[in-house]
Motif scaffolding. Structure first.
Motif, PDB file in Angstrom:
ATOM      1  N   PRO A   1       5.524  14.581  -3.630  1.00 15.02           N
ATOM      2  CA  PRO A   1       4.906  14.516  -2.296  1.00 15.02           C
ATOM      3  C   PRO A   1       3.435  14.902  -2.297  1.00 15.02           C
ATOM      4  N   SER A   2       3.032  15.796  -3.203  1.00 11.75           N
ATOM      5  CA  SER A   2       1.640  16.238  -3.230  1.00 11.75           C
ATOM      6  C   SER A   2       0.688  15.136  -3.677  1.00 11.75           C
ATOM      7  N   ALA A   3       1.226  14.093  -4.312  1.00 12.28           N
ATOM      8  CA  ALA A   3       0.388  12.999  -4.809  1.00 12.28           C
ATOM      9  C   ALA A   3       0.229  11.881  -3.791  1.00 12.28           C
ATOM     10  N   VAL A   4       0.891  12.002  -2.651  1.00 11.18           N
ATOM     11  CA  VAL A   4       0.821  10.952  -1.632  1.00 11.18           C
ATOM     12  C   VAL A   4      -0.549  10.959  -0.958  1.00 11.18           C
ATOM     13  N   THR A   5      -1.179   9.807  -0.885  1.00  6.25           N
ATOM     14  CA  THR A   5      -2.514   9.697  -0.292  1.00  6.25           C
ATOM     15  C   THR A   5      -2.417   9.349   1.193  1.00  6.25           C
ATOM     16  N   TRP A   6      -3.548   9.526   1.888  1.00 11.53           N
ATOM     17  CA  TRP A   6      -3.587   9.204   3.303  1.00 11.53           C
ATOM     18  C   TRP A   6      -3.392   7.708   3.533  1.00 11.53           C
ATOM     19  N   SER A   7      -3.819   6.875   2.578  1.00 11.06           N
ATOM     20  CA  SER A   7      -3.649   5.428   2.759  1.00 11.06           C
ATOM     21  C   SER A   7      -2.171   5.054   2.777  1.00 11.06           C
TER      22      SER A   7
ATOM     23  N   VAL B   1       0.830  -1.204   0.000  1.00 15.98           N
ATOM     24  CA  VAL B   1       0.000   0.000   0.000  1.00 15.98           C
ATOM     25  C   VAL B   1       0.869   1.261   0.000  1.00 15.98           C
ATOM     26  N   ALA B   2       1.941   1.247   0.788  1.00 18.15           N
ATOM     27  CA  ALA B   2       2.810   2.429   0.902  1.00 18.15           C
ATOM     28  C   ALA B   2       3.461   2.792  -0.416  1.00 18.15           C
ATOM     29  N   ILE B   3       3.933   1.791  -1.171  1.00 21.87           N
ATOM     30  CA  ILE B   3       4.686   2.091  -2.393  1.00 21.87           C
ATOM     31  C   ILE B   3       3.790   2.412  -3.583  1.00 21.87           C
ATOM     32  N   ARG B   4       2.480   2.448  -3.359  1.00 24.56           N
ATOM     33  CA  ARG B   4       1.599   2.930  -4.427  1.00 24.56           C
ATOM     34  C   ARG B   4       1.872   4.400  -4.741  1.00 24.56           C
ATOM     35  N   ASP B   5       2.165   5.191  -3.715  1.00 29.00           N
ATOM     36  CA  ASP B   5       2.369   6.634  -3.887  1.00 29.00           C
ATOM     37  C   ASP B   5       3.774   7.090  -3.503  1.00 29.00           C
ATOM     38  N   ILE B   6       4.478   6.294  -2.713  1.00 28.46           N
ATOM     39  CA  ILE B   6       5.809   6.676  -2.246  1.00 28.46           C
ATOM     40  C   ILE B   6       6.810   5.668  -2.792  1.00 28.46           C
ATOM     41  N   PRO B   7       7.863   6.119  -3.478  1.00 27.77           N
ATOM     42  CA  PRO B   7       8.869   5.172  -3.977  1.00 27.77           C
ATOM     43  C   PRO B   7       9.374   4.269  -2.859  1.00 27.77           C
ATOM     44  N   PRO B   8       9.658   3.008  -3.165  1.00 25.19           N
ATOM     45  CA  PRO B   8       9.941   2.006  -2.128  1.00 25.19           C
ATOM     46  C   PRO B   8      11.070   2.359  -1.174  1.00 25.19           C
ATOM     47  N   LEU B   9      12.204   2.789  -1.687  1.00 28.05           N
ATOM     48  CA  LEU B   9      13.339   3.073  -0.806  1.00 28.05           C
ATOM     49  C   LEU B   9      13.124   4.354   0.000  1.00 28.05           C
ATOM     50  N   ILE B  10      12.398   5.305  -0.565  1.00 28.76           N
ATOM     51  CA  ILE B  10      12.058   6.513   0.196  1.00 28.76           C
ATOM     52  C   ILE B  10      11.118   6.146   1.334  1.00 28.76           C
ATOM     53  N   SER B  11      10.124   5.288   1.048  1.00 30.41           N
ATOM     54  CA  SER B  11       9.188   4.880   2.102  1.00 30.41           C
ATOM     55  C   SER B  11       9.921   4.096   3.191  1.00 30.41           C
TER      56      SER B  11
END
Length: 322
Positions: A217-223, A34-44
């Motif tokens: 960052p503006s595209a990151v969702t609450w999920s 779920v996290a890497i849908r909006d945040i790149p994996p290594l950044i997350s």
């Protein structure tokens, strides 16, 4: 009937810690997906571990003016790079192209690597026949899944599979190094330090991989933010502390059995929530890993002398269901 005797008796606290890493680390595969849908994996991943380390440090600093005074920072950095950096980072990165359940099944090979590395470089003690049988049974399930990855999940880029295998080797070495250097009274401080170094290493990898160039960052969702928060609390602060504490109490190959149970949790959640396929082949693999982990954790079950002793105490006949 009492449980078979083991080299280290499992207390209520140990069982609770096992339950935590079995369940919570099984759910982290879903949270990562779920996290890497909006945040790149290594950044997350770097966010997860740096935030977890910061929260832990604030809490430790509130209790002690010098919370890291008894921590070997060089060893914490090495363990952090191997565990939170390579071990977790490569798994997160690979989940861009491999379903969460399949990733968990591949990582399930880790207890086998821990057994072999512990035997060759650390304790020098050969694993018991039952431990080898249990890991072999579980590994058969893993190999069955991996060799049928295309039929289960479509195309799986070989680079992602290689990343998962490197992650298991890194985590295995990190596990055995931590077990050797950490004292029971320094578990929380060591975990805090190693998470920080692991988070920094993932941050470095995110720069090398060019993730920041296409991160919005503006595209990151609450999920996705919620998934990262879940990983911080349950995957890192709770899970890693339970894991490291168990390493100070129980043999490393037994603690490593979490990787055999996590796929069961990950596959069921992936099927229920993400719609990932749950085929008869996958079900067969979950049965194999559960049987394997039982053989590794509960040593002595297949010991002929114990069986004879048990039968002699109970009499020649054993009633059904006992």
């Amino acid at each position: 009937m009492s449980l078979p005797a083991t080299s280290t008796r499992l207390s209520v606290g140990m069982l609770a810690a096992f339950a935590a890493i079995y369940f919570f680390w099984g759910t982290t595969y879903l949270a990562i997906a779920v996290a890497i849908r909006d945040i790149p994996p290594l950044i997350s991943g770097s966010m997860r571990f740096v935030l977890a380390a910061f929260v832990m440090y604030v809490w430790l600093r509130w209790r002690d003016a010098k919370p890291l005074a008894n921590v070997d920072l060089k060893m914490a950095a090495l363990a952090g790079v191997l565990l939170s950096g390579i071990g977790n980072g490569f798994v997160v990165w690979a989940q861009q192209g491999i379903p969460s359940g399949i990733a968990a099944l591949t990582v399930a090979a880790m207890p086998v690597i821990v057994l072999l590395l512990d035997w060759a470089f650390f304790s020098k003690r050969a694993p018991t026949g039952q431990a080898l049988l249990g890991t072999a049974v579980a590994l058969i399930g893993v190999v069955t899944i991996v060799t049928h990855t295309r039929s289960i999940s479509g195309e799986a880029h070989p680079l992602y599979v290689v990343a998962l295998l490197l992650a298991t080797v890194g985590w295995s070495f990190g596990t055995l190094i931590q077990k050797r250097v950490v004292q029971p009274g320094a578990v929380l401080s060591f975990t805090c330090a190693q998470m920080f170094f692991g988070g920094l290493f993932q941050l470095f990898l995110s720069v090398v991989d060019g993730e920041w160039a296409h991160f919005d960052p503006s595209a990151v969702t609450w999920s996705s933010l919620g998934a990262v928060a879940y990983l911080v609390v349950f995957g890192s602060i709770l899970g890693l502390n339970c894991y490291l504490w168990l390493l100070t109490k129980v043999a490393a190959p037994k603690v490593a059995t979490y990787a055999l149970v996590n796929p069961v949790v990950a596959l069921l959640l992936g099927a229920a929530i993400l719609g990932e396929p749950l085929t008869s082949l996958v079900i067969m693999a979950t049965v194999l890993v559960l049987v394997g982990v039982g053989l590794v954790v509960f040593q002595g079950v297949l010991n002929p002398s114990r069986l004879r002793s048990f039968v002699s105490r109970r009499g020649p006949a054993i009633a059904p269901g006992e």
